[in-house]
Design an enzyme around this catalytic site. Structure first.
Site, short mmCIF file in Angstrom:
data_model
loop_
_atom_site.label_atom_id
_atom_site.label_comp_id
_atom_site.label_asym_id
_atom_site.label_seq_id
_atom_site.Cartn_x
_atom_site.Cartn_y
_atom_site.Cartn_z
N LYS A 237 0.84 -1.19 0.00
CA LYS A 237 0.00 0.00 0.00
C LYS A 237 0.88 1.25 0.00
O LYS A 237 1.98 1.25 0.57
CB LYS A 237 -0.87 0.04 1.26
CG LYS A 237 -1.96 -1.01 1.36
CD LYS A 237 -2.70 -0.86 2.68
CE LYS A 237 -3.76 -1.92 2.87
NZ LYS A 237 -4.91 -1.73 1.99
N ARG A 311 -10.14 -11.77 2.65
CA ARG A 311 -10.99 -12.87 2.16
C ARG A 311 -10.25 -14.19 2.21
O ARG A 311 -10.87 -15.25 2.30
CB ARG A 311 -11.48 -12.55 0.74
CG ARG A 311 -10.41 -12.48 -0.30
CD ARG A 311 -10.83 -11.75 -1.56
NE ARG A 311 -10.99 -10.31 -1.32
CZ ARG A 311 -11.36 -9.45 -2.26
NH1 ARG A 311 -11.62 -9.86 -3.49
NH2 ARG A 311 -11.48 -8.17 -1.98
#
Length: 470
Positions: A237, A311
């Protein structure tokens, strides 16, 4: 519990009168001439959140007027605990009629402070309430405070081990049982995706399982995403996107707090809490883009993006939960920025594979003023997660429908026979508002508790038709 105390009929208590533009004229008529002059001189307007202190003839405090929006009772008194002088107050009988429990709840949420690293000398004002109201509100306020505290705590002090310790302490309080798989034990127990995401950190990944209640009661499974910090992995990020990633365990905070409410209320369920918890870090053995992981359910998943890690840890937990054939499965996760783009910071996105679940929990959300919004499991979007060499990928090239495709990914690991809800929650306030201080926030927690109370109440269960035995 900061902000609320039980009324025992002793000592001075200052009344707080809620007013709006329709009721201010009647309020003025009840005031004496001197108080009316004071009110005029103050320039008070009964807009939401405005307040004025009315003195008595001995230079004391006679009354507080607060402007409210009757459609938002939770916010009515939320700004006052930090605004009023220290002392005891009560909701007046005059003025705009407010739900006393919602008004008191808003007051308590406004009194919250996270003081682990910086103490404050100021003492919030206190609202006196009945014992009955206090008994109802106390567990909810403590649960909201727990979510806020967990999310606000920096990762150095809230890593996977500390989350596990929080669960263990809660289990001791309620006489629940805890089991955990740590580090390479995850591989031996067939939780490969949890291990793959967390293996790069010096803090080993883990799955924490807590069970409580009678085995003969309906089985409720709560799952929370516990990514204690998310660098994005090798798909790193940028600094702005990484700054607040201590909050990426907000889903686990919600699941933990909801489990505490279920146990405190002694709901007739067999509860399982599952928290896969990791740090998504960068090192020589970090998960790579293009790797293929075989999940607990047997599916092969191509890693399109290492920043779609939530996830991955959830899918093993969901598969494990499905093996237990629960009556209801609910997962909470700070899963996608796409949900925030679609719905903003205040509305968690709700997904479910059962229509009655959606209507039930949204009804509870409206009743508790704890909003969420349903998004569809639009199955044609499965193609966005296609892979040329694995069963599917964990994300795709398209930026369209990111919250939906993430939910569709999770749904693959839920047995079709299992009633399931997924909540994509922000768990954060970007700025300070009355009752919503900047930082960690509980969103949909009270709504889900109200829904579970109704679903598993003895009266509700007795009204369901029993299955006929042939």
């Amino acid at each position: 519990m900061s902000g609320l105390i039980e009324y025992r009929g002793r000592g001075a208590v200052t009344p707080i009168e809620a007013v709006d533009r329709q009721s201010i004229a009647a309020c003025r008529r009840r005031l004496g001439a001197a108080a009316r002059r004071w009110l005029d001189a103050s320039g008070f307007e009964p807009s939401r959140g405005s307040a004025v202190l009315i003195p008595d003839d001995k230079n004391g405090l006679a009354r507080v007027l607060v402007g409210v929006d009757p459609q938002q009772p939770l916010a009515a008194l939320a700004g006052l605990p930090q605004q009023l002088p220290a002392g005891r107050y009560r909701l007046a009988e005059e003025g705009v009629a407010l739900d006393p429990q919602l008004a008191a709840l808003g007051w308590a949420l406004g009194a919250y402070r996270f003081d682990r690293y910086r103490k404050s000398a100021a003492v919030p004002a206190q609202l006196v309430v009945s014992r009955a109201d206090l008994n109802v509100l106390k567990p909810q306020i403590e649960a909201v405070g727990l979510v806020r505290d967990l999310v606000n705590t920096p990762t150095e002090d809230m890593g996977p081990e500390q989350i596990a310790q929080t669960i263990k302490e809660m289990a001791r309080t309620h006489r629940a049982r805890v089991k955990e798989w740590v580090g390479d034990a995850l591989l031996k127990a067939n939780f490969p995706t949890i291990h793959a995401v967390g293996r790069a950190s010096h803090r080993p990944p883990r799955l924490v399982e807590m069970t409580w209640g009678k085995a003969t009661d309906p089985k409720l499974v709560l799952i929370g995403k516990g990514v204690c910090f998310d660098t994005g992995g090798l798909d790193l990020k940028p600094s702005a996107g990484m700054r607040w990633m201590k909050k990426d365990m907000g889903g686990s905070a919600h699941a933990i707090a909801l489990a505490s409410l279920v146990m405190a209320a002694k709901l007739p369920v067999h509860l399982t809490l599952l928290v896969p918890t990791v740090e998504n870090s960068v090192s020589g053995n970090a998960l790579r883009p293009g790797d293929v992981v075989r999940t607990r359910a047997g599916h092969t998943v191509e890693i399109d993006n290492t920043d779609a890690e939530g996830r991955l840890i959830l899918c093993d937990a969901l598969a494990y939960a499905g093996e237990q054939e629960p009556d209801l499965l609910v997962d909470f996760a700070t899963l996608t920025g796409a949900a925030r783009v679609a719905l903003g910071p205040d509305l968690p996105a709700l997904f479910t594979n059962r229509e009655p679940l959606a209507s039930g929990v949204l009804e509870a959300a409206e009743a508790t003023h704890d909003p969420m919004w349903r998004l569809p499991l639009w199955r044609p979007y499965h193609s966005m997660l296609s892979s040329y060499l694995a069963d599917f990928a964990n994300s795709g090239a398209s930026r369209h429908a990111g919250a939906i495709t993430a939910a569709l990914y999770l749904e693959r690991f839920v047995p079709e026979a299992t009633p399931w809800m997924h909540v994509d929650v922000y768990a954060w306030n970007d700025s300070h508002r009355p009752g919503r201080p900047r930082g960690g926030e509980a969103q949909s927690l009270r709504a889900f508790f109200a829904f579970l109370q109704k679903r598993y109440s003895k009266a509700h269960r007795a009204s369901k038709p029993r299955k006929r035995k042939d």
